[in-house]
Design a protein around this motif. Structure first.
Motif, short mmCIF file in Angstrom:
data_model
loop_
_atom_site.label_atom_id
_atom_site.label_comp_id
_atom_site.label_asym_id
_atom_site.label_seq_id
_atom_site.Cartn_x
_atom_site.Cartn_y
_atom_site.Cartn_z
N THR A 67 -3.85 19.06 40.50
CA THR A 67 -3.38 18.31 39.33
C THR A 67 -4.37 17.19 39.05
O THR A 67 -4.67 16.38 39.93
CB THR A 67 -1.99 17.71 39.58
OG1 THR A 67 -1.07 18.74 39.94
CG2 THR A 67 -1.50 16.99 38.33
N LEU A 68 -4.89 17.17 37.83
CA LEU A 68 -5.75 16.07 37.43
C LEU A 68 -4.86 14.90 37.03
O LEU A 68 -4.25 14.90 35.97
CB LEU A 68 -6.65 16.49 36.27
CG LEU A 68 -7.58 17.68 36.56
CD1 LEU A 68 -8.52 17.93 35.38
CD2 LEU A 68 -8.38 17.47 37.85
N LEU A 69 -4.75 13.92 37.90
CA LEU A 69 -3.88 12.77 37.67
C LEU A 69 -4.45 11.85 36.60
O LEU A 69 -3.71 11.23 35.84
CB LEU A 69 -3.67 12.00 38.97
CG LEU A 69 -3.03 12.77 40.12
CD1 LEU A 69 -2.95 11.89 41.36
CD2 LEU A 69 -1.64 13.26 39.74
N GLY A 70 -5.76 11.73 36.59
CA GLY A 70 -6.45 10.91 35.59
C GLY A 70 -7.81 11.49 35.32
O GLY A 70 -8.47 12.01 36.23
N THR A 71 -8.26 11.42 34.06
CA THR A 71 -9.55 12.01 33.68
C THR A 71 -10.40 11.03 32.89
O THR A 71 -11.37 11.42 32.25
CB THR A 71 -9.33 13.28 32.83
OG1 THR A 71 -8.52 12.93 31.69
CG2 THR A 71 -8.65 14.37 33.64
N SER A 105 -8.54 10.52 39.09
CA SER A 105 -7.94 10.82 40.39
C SER A 105 -7.42 12.25 40.33
O SER A 105 -7.23 12.81 39.25
CB SER A 105 -6.79 9.85 40.68
OG SER A 105 -6.18 10.13 41.92
N ALA A 106 -7.18 12.85 41.50
CA ALA A 106 -6.67 14.21 41.54
C ALA A 106 -5.75 14.39 42.74
O ALA A 106 -5.90 13.71 43.77
CB ALA A 106 -7.80 15.23 41.59
N LEU A 124 -14.01 19.33 32.94
CA LEU A 124 -14.76 18.08 32.94
C LEU A 124 -13.82 16.89 33.08
O LEU A 124 -12.70 16.90 32.57
CB LEU A 124 -15.59 17.97 31.66
CG LEU A 124 -16.55 19.14 31.41
CD1 LEU A 124 -17.32 18.94 30.11
CD2 LEU A 124 -17.50 19.34 32.59
N THR A 125 -14.30 15.84 33.77
CA THR A 125 -13.48 14.66 34.02
C THR A 125 -14.33 13.40 33.90
O THR A 125 -15.51 13.45 33.61
CB THR A 125 -12.80 14.76 35.40
OG1 THR A 125 -11.78 13.77 35.50
CG2 THR A 125 -13.81 14.59 36.53
N HIS A 126 -13.70 12.25 34.15
CA HIS A 126 -14.33 10.93 34.03
C HIS A 126 -14.91 10.74 32.62
O HIS A 126 -16.05 10.33 32.44
CB HIS A 126 -15.40 10.70 35.10
CG HIS A 126 -15.44 9.28 35.60
ND1 HIS A 126 -15.83 8.24 34.79
CD2 HIS A 126 -15.15 8.75 36.80
CE1 HIS A 126 -15.77 7.12 35.49
NE2 HIS A 126 -15.34 7.39 36.71
N ILE A 127 -14.09 11.03 31.65
CA ILE A 127 -14.49 11.10 30.23
C ILE A 127 -14.21 9.77 29.54
O ILE A 127 -13.13 9.20 29.68
CB ILE A 127 -13.73 12.25 29.55
CG1 ILE A 127 -14.10 13.59 30.21
CG2 ILE A 127 -13.99 12.27 28.05
CD1 ILE A 127 -13.14 14.71 29.90
N SER A 128 -15.19 9.30 28.77
CA SER A 128 -15.01 8.04 28.03
C SER A 128 -14.60 8.33 26.59
O SER A 128 -14.71 9.46 26.10
CB SER A 128 -16.30 7.22 28.07
OG SER A 128 -17.10 7.49 26.95
N HIS A 129 -14.17 7.28 25.91
CA HIS A 129 -13.82 7.43 24.49
C HIS A 129 -15.03 7.80 23.65
O HIS A 129 -14.88 8.32 22.54
CB HIS A 129 -13.16 6.15 23.97
CG HIS A 129 -14.05 4.95 23.94
ND1 HIS A 129 -13.91 3.94 23.00
CD2 HIS A 129 -15.09 4.58 24.72
CE1 HIS A 129 -14.81 3.01 23.21
NE2 HIS A 129 -15.53 3.37 24.25
N GLN A 130 -16.23 7.59 24.18
CA GLN A 130 -17.46 7.92 23.45
C GLN A 130 -17.73 9.41 23.39
O GLN A 130 -18.58 9.86 22.63
CB GLN A 130 -18.64 7.19 24.08
CG GLN A 130 -18.54 5.67 23.97
CD GLN A 130 -19.54 4.98 24.87
OE1 GLN A 130 -19.66 5.29 26.06
NE2 GLN A 130 -20.28 4.04 24.32
#
Length: 253
Positions: free
Chosen positions: A4-8, A37-38, A221-227
């Motif tokens: 589970t991807l808890l946060g990306t 987090s995962a 893909l993860t650790h994604i910014s608003h950009q």
């Protein structure tokens, strides 16, 4: 195995405080990203990768009631700031929670959470059992884990491989030897911050290039910014075997 991807999201999360861009104003739930987090459920065990500042919200959303081990990738606050929330599992399980990290990460945790490691502890603080790891396979809660060393500018970071699953966040470099550890992975979760070059993260194209080198069946893909742009628009540009991750996404391996 269920991941589970808890946060990306990146260190500031999405939406970012004070920003009025289209992504930060988006009503699409996939554009709302907590810090990265995962969670991994495997062989009846519950493993957490990193404890970011949003951990309480993430754990409540998942409905997590058991925690057998925490794996830390590195010492940046967006990956460690929520370690205090581990105490809820101490209360529930009545035991210390094992945490696994390289020496410099453990040293930083001891400084930032000094009350956790004090000789005389205040009642109710988190109780953890620290395990120093190196770039060699180890076991956590009986699960075999292979660390993969990557580079976040000049900072060494550990990714982790468990069976056919590999998790690599916060990187802009990896050696051929470490990349060999990724080969054969069926599912890869991989850092991709934005389109423009960055000092310490993969761009979207760099992430795609790495995927083409190792060719897992599926990559998220993860650790994604608003950009990066709107989720629905970016996904149209990607090959079918590469998807943007989003908070709450569950992946079976």
């Amino acid at each position: 195995m269920l991941i589970t991807l808890l946060g990306t999201g990146t260190s500031s999360g999405v939406p970012m405080i004070g920003c009025t861009c289209a992504v930060c104003r988006s009503l699409d739930f996939r554009d709302k990203r907590l810090r990265t987090s995962a969670h991994i459920a495997v062989e009846g065990k519950s493993l957490l990768i990193d404890t970011g500042p949003d951990l309480r919200q993430q754990v409540l959303r998942l409905g997590l009631t058991q925690l057998d081990a925490v794996l830390f990738t590195h010492e940046h606050k967006d990956h460690t700031a929520g370690m205090d929330e581990v105490r809820a599992f101490n209360f529930r399980q009545g035991e210390e929670i094992p945490v696994y990290a390289r020496e410099q990460v453990l040293n930083q945790l001891r400084r930032e959470f000094a009350y956790v490691f004090a000789d005389f502890k205040y009642p109710g603080v988190p109780r953890v059992q620290t395990h120093e790891i190196t770039n060699e396979p180890f076991e956590a809660a009986g699960i075999r884990i292979t660390p993969i060393e990557v580079w976040h500018h000049k900072l060494p970071v550990y990714g982790f491989r468990i069976g056919d699953f590999t998790y690599l966040t916060d990187l802009n470099g990896i050696t051929d030897d470490e990349l060999d550890k990724v080969r054969g992975t069926r599912v890869l979760v991989l850092d991709a911050l934005r389109r423009e070059p960055h000092l310490s993260h993969f761009t979207l194209q760099q992430a795609i290039d790495l995927v083409e080198r190792v060719r897992p069946e599926r990559t998220y893909l993860t650790h994604i910014s608003h950009q990066m742009g709107l989720h629905r628009e970016v996904e149209k540009e990607l090959p079918p075997y590469i998807r943007l991750g989003y908070d709450g996404l569950q992946i079976r391996v």
